[in-house]
Design an enzyme around this catalytic site. Structure first.
Site, short mmCIF file in Angstrom:
data_model
loop_
_atom_site.label_atom_id
_atom_site.label_comp_id
_atom_site.label_asym_id
_atom_site.label_seq_id
_atom_site.Cartn_x
_atom_site.Cartn_y
_atom_site.Cartn_z
N ARG A 219 2.86 9.12 -7.66
CA ARG A 219 3.38 7.82 -8.06
C ARG A 219 4.43 7.89 -9.15
NH1 ARG A 219 -2.17 4.15 -8.37
NH2 ARG A 219 -2.53 4.16 -6.12
N SER B 37 0.83 -1.20 0.00
CA SER B 37 0.00 0.00 0.00
C SER B 37 0.87 1.26 0.00
CB SER B 37 -0.91 0.02 1.21
OG SER B 37 -1.46 1.30 1.34
#
Ligand SMILES: Cc1cc2nc3c(=O)[nH]c(=O)nc-3n(C[C@H](O)[C@H](O)[C@H](O)COP(=O)(O)OP(=O)(O)OC[C@H]3O[C@@H](n4cnc5c(N)ncnc54)[C@H](O)[C@@H]3O)c2cc1C
Ligand code: HEM
Ligand code: HEM
Ligand code: SF4
Ligand code: F3S
Ligand code: FES
Lengths: 251, 210, 646
Positions: C339, C293
């Protein structure tokens, strides 16, 4: 490490199976169990033999597709771990490992270690849902759910439908799987209207599919990769009794 | 299963308590046996209540065994191909031996009835003197051994049976699961200890022919 | 080298209604033609895929009265790859009163997509998000709740509001089971014919309309042709072209690629999302990558040794010789940069030879400071289950040794081109979920894929399929129609060919090699030179595949190697198109980073003047240059800005 594998090989549904011995001598402890089988299969293909068929998809322990009985234990020696999440570091150099499919009349073998688990779908079809047609839903906050109930429902809902419970149960019973769904839906306010018909219909479907009866042996919970608790079976029994003896089910 | 098992359990508890009267001496015990047969009279004829109880008991046994046989057959059908290798993870000895344990118990009951009810297999076999018959039997080592083995089987059967019955009747939940487990064990141990006290009392001479 | 593609006519119309954006979906629903209930019973829809998109679509279409034929390659619809989604699902419920709204979710998604998505679609998605939560709660999805009994939310993927609904780390599973149960209900009611362990291998187009599919029964090997009035593809993403990805092993491009070969345009194939926090590769045997995660970056500090080739154990490297490179380069966002930025930075330091662990492909994610600051118990309470998962896979204890992480392919934003109605360029062929390209632009926000899959399946598709079917009835089709025979023969001869090669290389060995090429040249950073090289390599490897592949067994049984080989053959063709797409887009945007297009300090540089369009590719033959059709993107409500995280 070097391993001896004894694997159940069976051509097709009606084929007669047998254990076949293979040796592998370049297994890394970092491999997952399925990667170890991948290595075996690569070798088998190149040597012109049939690779071992086994089911798998996510390889993350969530889809419930993988599963085999490893040294007599469904999903192998690590507790709360699916076959795909089992790593070879839990075995030692020189080990002999027996690998068999789930054995259950309700899960006929399709080939080698691949079984047909559609009986689980038929149990869900019998009532493992809440009737809530798309578009007709009330505002989500209209019905609060007490946190303990929501948490317990979630706990039961984490079942991945892998079938290890059936594979492990000495009676070949699918009660833990059935109970997990009944507990999940039965704990939520949304699940109440169908609560009693659900339990009766799902148990009927369970019995019809050829699973054995439950005598509370508890082997299922012990191998369940998601640790679905035995109390879900108690919950199921309670609802079943209310539905039948308690007259809450119209039929 | 649970209901019939439960009936039998209640009988066993009563039977055990009754048996303990043996410590009160031959008169008390024989009197108790007599009372069993005369209870309710003269309102009802001799042996009415006892016969009724026997019928209920017999029915329970039959239904219980029928259910057990059905379960066993379903289980066998549910796993037509056996595992080549098999390891237990959690199941207890008690839970695994329910079926064979049950059979042993059934055989024992037959023997036991021949022994102390019909007196055919009893070394003394004096009608109307259950005390004497019992003491005579338990004075023989192999009778005591047979009873002990059977009683241990009963103990295991009840240990899992009680736990299972509570599960089946939906009386267990996360909080209670431990408690139920302990209760089942304690009840089984107490019951068996109660039963076993009689033959051991005889063997050790605590209770003898007086 | 000449350009490996040609240009065609632009796409003129996406069928989105005109007018104010908040009225468009309502307008579309109102103008959509309806099918009367008696006719619905006579109509059949094929739905390929049972993930969030396909499962919800099949269940809803059946509820509406259509007959549905549903397909998936797993043994049960419940196992679709959607089950693996962990984090959560976004919805603009504004239960927190923290300033969220439909408009804000719309805005964040367009911006997050780096201005390469359609405003109309995204706006609709944001609107529907609200209904999704209601629907799922009614089905009994056990979302996390607060003590008051109301739904809990968390913030996710850098959003400034807390709009992500979740069910511990198993949100995808719980949402999928909800859809699956609704589907099973319809199966029991006889409205859905479920065909598990069936793989779609081609699309049947008759008179210009999608009218059926060719499927293989994966247990018996039987090939059959199946017909319907409309076909819906919900077959998921194609991240497995890289071999190693966080996708399930069976995820494939076959269904959409076959449709592409039949004329459906494929849009933006080069947009791939690379997730920064995955467990690194441990050896050549590695078969897939596991996602950790993203929340770990809230407390973990990312670092590598300052010196290249430093092979000391992490604990032996003194503080002064560590480079906390994210904190150094991005002081404002530090370890929490988006990301794509975190991923690329990790690749850069590893390329410099400073990577950690076997093969030097990993960076440390260190919790020592967090444990010192918060205490071990607090860290355990927050991340205990993730640490356990990490330890299970790597055998290392992250409380004592820093975790090692590395980026991995995670999601593909590209897919079959669809209009506002989710119709592909083949009439009667609808594409939903990750299989289409519609809503995320060049980059998808965390927790938005689940939202899109369910929006498409529960709400959008059921409305727009009706509009299409109302034009019927279409002429009857049958297995003897030439188009059906041709498609079926094509599938059979391809299988025969795969089995006949009987070479000396396994399917996996080809897939691995293809994956390495893609990761190297079409992964986190792409260059003109690299992409051209990749195209050449892919072509050679494809040729080798067809001469050296070895598929054991026969086609009349469960044959997992045959399944693999067929999928890999399609990946080869897709891989080439991805490289062509990446090559032609000389800007950097979202999940696509071209080394030639960066700012002075190494940030992605978008080129709105030349590339504010979706690239939809037309197939012209294997190895032939595809044709580019541009769909221009206009921004009326959210104005393009350059991202900065410094
Ligand atoms: C590890 C991981 C975590 C993620 N976490 C999140 C998250 O937290 N939040 C979020 O929003 N998104 C997340 N995503 C992304 C999200 O899960 C997916 O994008 C989404 O679930 C895709 O759904 P889908 O219905 O389009 O396709 P899928 O769920 O992939 O379903 C595809 C279906 O098509 C079938 N199929 C495929 N090919 C064929 C064929 N040829 N023939 C027949 N059937 C076929 C399959 O059997 C399957 O049923 C995550 C993804 C991954 C990998
Ligand atoms: C042939 C003889 C017998 C067999 C095969 C047998 C078998 C079984 C089995 C399989 C169970 C488990 C059922 C379950 O868990 O649901 C059970 C339960 C039980 N048995 Fe027996 N049994 C036999 C005789 C007896 C006798 C003689 C008694 C009493 C003295 C007895 C008392 C019980 C009790 C109390 C239970 C618990 C009820 C329950 O679990 O639901 N059984 N028996
Ligand atoms: C040490 C242990 C036991 C002793 C001393 C004992 C003693 C007796 C005696 C003396 C009788 C005859 C009573 C009478 O006819 O008046 C009897 C009857 C009986 N016992 Fe036991 N018993 C023991 C254990 C058991 C056990 C374990 C079981 C069951 C599993 C059992 C089941 C029965 C039954 C079914 C009868 C017949 C009752 C009837 O006819 O109504 N006994 N027992
Ligand atoms: S209850 Fe556990 S063992 Fe059984 S199917 Fe569900 S997850 Fe698997
Ligand atoms: S092991 Fe079997 S008997 Fe019941 S408690 Fe579990 S299903
Ligand atoms: S492969 Fe999905 S749970 Fe193991």
């Amino acid at each position: 490490m070097k391993l001896t594998l004894r694997i159940w090989r069976q051509k097709g549904r009606d084929g007669k199976g047998r254990m076949v011995t293979y040796t592998l001598d370049d297994v890394s402890p970092d491999m997952s169990f399925l990667e170890m089988l991948d290595v075996l299969n690569e070798r088998l293909i190149l040597s012109g033999e049939e690779p071992v068929a086994f089911d798998h998809d996510c390889r993350e322990g969530i889809c419930g597709m993988c599963g085999m009985v490893i040294n007599g234990v469904a999903h192998g020696p690590e507790r709360a771990t699916t076959t795909c999440q089992l790593h070879m570091r839990h075995f030692s150099d020189g080990d002999t490992i027996d690998i068999e499919p789930w054995r259950s009349a309700a899960f006929p073998v399709i080939k080698d270690l691949v079984v047909d688990r559609s009986a689980f779908d038929s149990i869900i079809q019998a009532g493992g849902f809440i009737t809530a047609p798309t578009g007709a839903a009330p505002e989500a906050h209209a019905t609060p759910v007490p946190k303990p109930d929501a948490d317990a429902a979630f706990e039961a809902a984490t079942c991945i439908g892998c079938g290890a419970c059936v594979a492990a149960c000495p009676n070949g019973s699918g009660m833990l799987f059935t109970a997990a769904k009944i507990t999940h839906l039965g704990l939520l306010p949304q699940g109440q209207p169908e609560r009693y018909s659900r339990v009766v219909d799902m148990i009927d479907a369970h019995d019809e599919a050829g699973f054995g009866g439950c005598t509370n042996i508890g082997e299922c919970t012990a191998v369940c990769p998601k640790g679905i608790p035995l109390e879900t079976i108690s919950h199921l029994n309670r609802d079943y009794l209310s539905a039948t003896a308690g007259g809450k089910h119209p039929e | 299963m649970a209901v019939t098992g439960g009936v039998m359990f209640v009988f066993l508890v009563a039977h055990m308590v009754g048996n303990l009267k043996i410590f009160a001496g031959p008169e008390a015990f024989n009197h108790y046996s007599e009372w069993l047969r005369t209870v309710g009279s003269p309102a009802v004829p001799y042996r009415t209540v006892l016969t009724l109880l026997e019928v209920v008991l017999l029915l329970s046994v039959v239904l219980h065994i029928t259910a057990a046989v059905q379960l066993a057959r379903r289980a066998r059908a549910a796993r037509p191909v056996k595992y080549r290798s098999r390891k237990r993870v959690q199941q207890s000895y008690a839970s695994r031996t329910m079926r064979w344990g049950g059979v042993i118990i059934a055989l024992f009951v037959i023997y036991h009835l021949l022994d102390l009810t019909f007196l055919v297999a009893n070394p003394a076999g004096v009608p109307g003197d259950p005390y004497g018959n019992a003491v005579a039997g338990f004075s023989t080592w192999y009778v005591t051994l047979a009873y002990t083995v059977a009683l241990i089987a009963v103990g295991f059967h009840l240990r899992h049976g009680l736990w299972s019955a509570l599960q089946t009747l939906g009386r267990s939940d996360d909080r209670r699961e431990r408690a139920v487990n302990v209760t089942a064990s304690v009840a089984a141990v107490l019951l068996i200890a109660g039963f076993l006290s009689v033959p051991f009392a005889v063997i050790t001479g605590l209770v003898g022919l007086r | 080298m000449t350009e490996p593609y040609t240009e065609g006519v632009p796409i003129a119309d996406t069928k989105a209604p005109e007018g104010p954006i908040e009225k468009r979906w309502e307008t579309r629903r109102f103008t959509a033609k309806l099918v009367n209930p008696a006719n619905k019973r006579k109509l059949t829809v094929i739905v390929v895929g049972t993930g969030l998109a396909g499962g919800s679509a099949a269940a809803t279409l059946a509820e509406l009265g259509y007959n549905v034929k549903s397909y998936c390659y797993q043994d049960s619809p419940r196992r679709a790859h959607s089950i693996a989604a962990q984090g959560g699902i976004n919805a603009a419920k504004n239960y927190r009163g923290d300033g969220d709204s439909v408009h804000r979710l719309f805005y964040d998604t367009v911006k997050g997509g780096d201005f390469r998505s359609r405003e109309s679609n995204v706006r609709r998605l944001a609107e529907i998000s609200v209904e999704i939560i209601d629907q799922c709660v009614a089905q009994g999805v056990p979302f996390a709740r607060e003590y008051g009994g109301l739904l809990d939310t968390r913030s996710f993927g850098g959003a400034q509001v807390s709009r992500t609904f979740y069910a511990r780390g198993q949100t995808g599973q719980q949402l999928l089971l909800g859809a699956y149960q609704a589907l099973e209900r319809q199966i029991a009611a006889g409205k859905v014919e479920m065909n598990a362990r069936h793989e779609m291998l081609d699309l049947i187009v008759v008179d210009g309309r999608a009218r059926g599919i060719v499927v293989r029964d994966m247990v018996t090997g039987e090939i059959s042709t199946e017909f319907a009035d409309a076909v819906v593809l919900a077959s998921g993403g194609y991240g497995n072209v890289f071999f190693l990805s966080t996708n399930a092993k069976g995820c494939n491009v076959t269904a959409t690629w076959r449709a592409h070969r039949r004329g459906a345009l494929f849009a933006n194939p080069c947009y791939t999302q690379i997730h920064p926090t995955c467990i690194p590769v441990s050896g050549d045997h590695q078969s897939k990558l596991t996602l950790m995660s993203e929340s770990l970056r809230n407390d973990g500090r990312v670092w590598v040794p300052v010196a290249a080739g430093d092979s000391r154990a992490p604990g032996d490297i003194p503080e002064a010789e560590r480079d906390y490179y994210l904190e150094r380069i991005y002081p404002a966002f530090g370890n929490l940069v988006p990301r794509d930025i975190a991923s690329r930075a990790a690749k850069n330091v590893c390329d410099e030879g400073r990577g950690a662990g076997p093969g030097g492909l990993g960076v440390y994610l260190d919790f020592a400071d967090a444990i010192a600051r918060l205490g071990r118990d607090a860290v355990e309470a927050k991340y205990g289950n993730l640490f356990e998962m990490y330890e299970r896979i790597t055998g290392e204890n992250p409380y004592e040794v820093p975790m090692r992480i590395y980026p991995a392919v995670h999601y593909t934003m590209g897919g079959l081109w669809v209009d506002y109605d989710l119709r592909s360029t083949i009439p009667g062929l609808f594409v939903i979920g990750e299989a289409n390209f519609s809503d995320h632009g060049a980059n998808r926000l965390g927790a938005s894929a689940l939202m899109q899959g369910l929006a498409d399946g529960y709400f959008v598709l059921p409305a727009t399929v009706g509009d299409y079917l109302a034009d019927g009835p279409f002429p009857a089709v049958s297995a003897t129609d030439p188009e059906a025979v041709e498609a079926r023969d094509g599938v059979e001869s391809r299988i025969t060919r795969l089995l006949a090669v009987d070479g000396d290389r396994t399917p996996d060995s080809f897939h691995r090699e293809l994956g390495r090429i893609m990761w190297e040249y079409c992964g986190m950073e792409r260059t003109d030179e690299g992409l051209r090289k990749a195209i050449a390599l892919i072509r050679d490897l494809r040729a080798e595949f067809w001469t050296r592949i070895k598929v054991p067994g026969t086609d009349e049984e469960l044959n997992q190697q045959l399944e693999k080989a067929g999928r890999i053959a399609d990946f080869f063709e897709l891989a080439e198109l991805m490289c062509v797409d990446a090559l032609h887009r000389t800007e950097s945007c979202g999940g696509h980073f071209r080394a030639e297009s960066q700012t002075a300090d190494g940030e992605a540089l978008r080129d709105d003047e030349h590339f504010a369009y979706a690239a939809a590719w037309e197939f012209t033959g294997t190895g032939e240059p595809p044709v580019l059709h541009r769909e221009d993107l206009t921004f009326e409500y959210v104005h393009p800005t350059q991202r900065s995280y410094k």
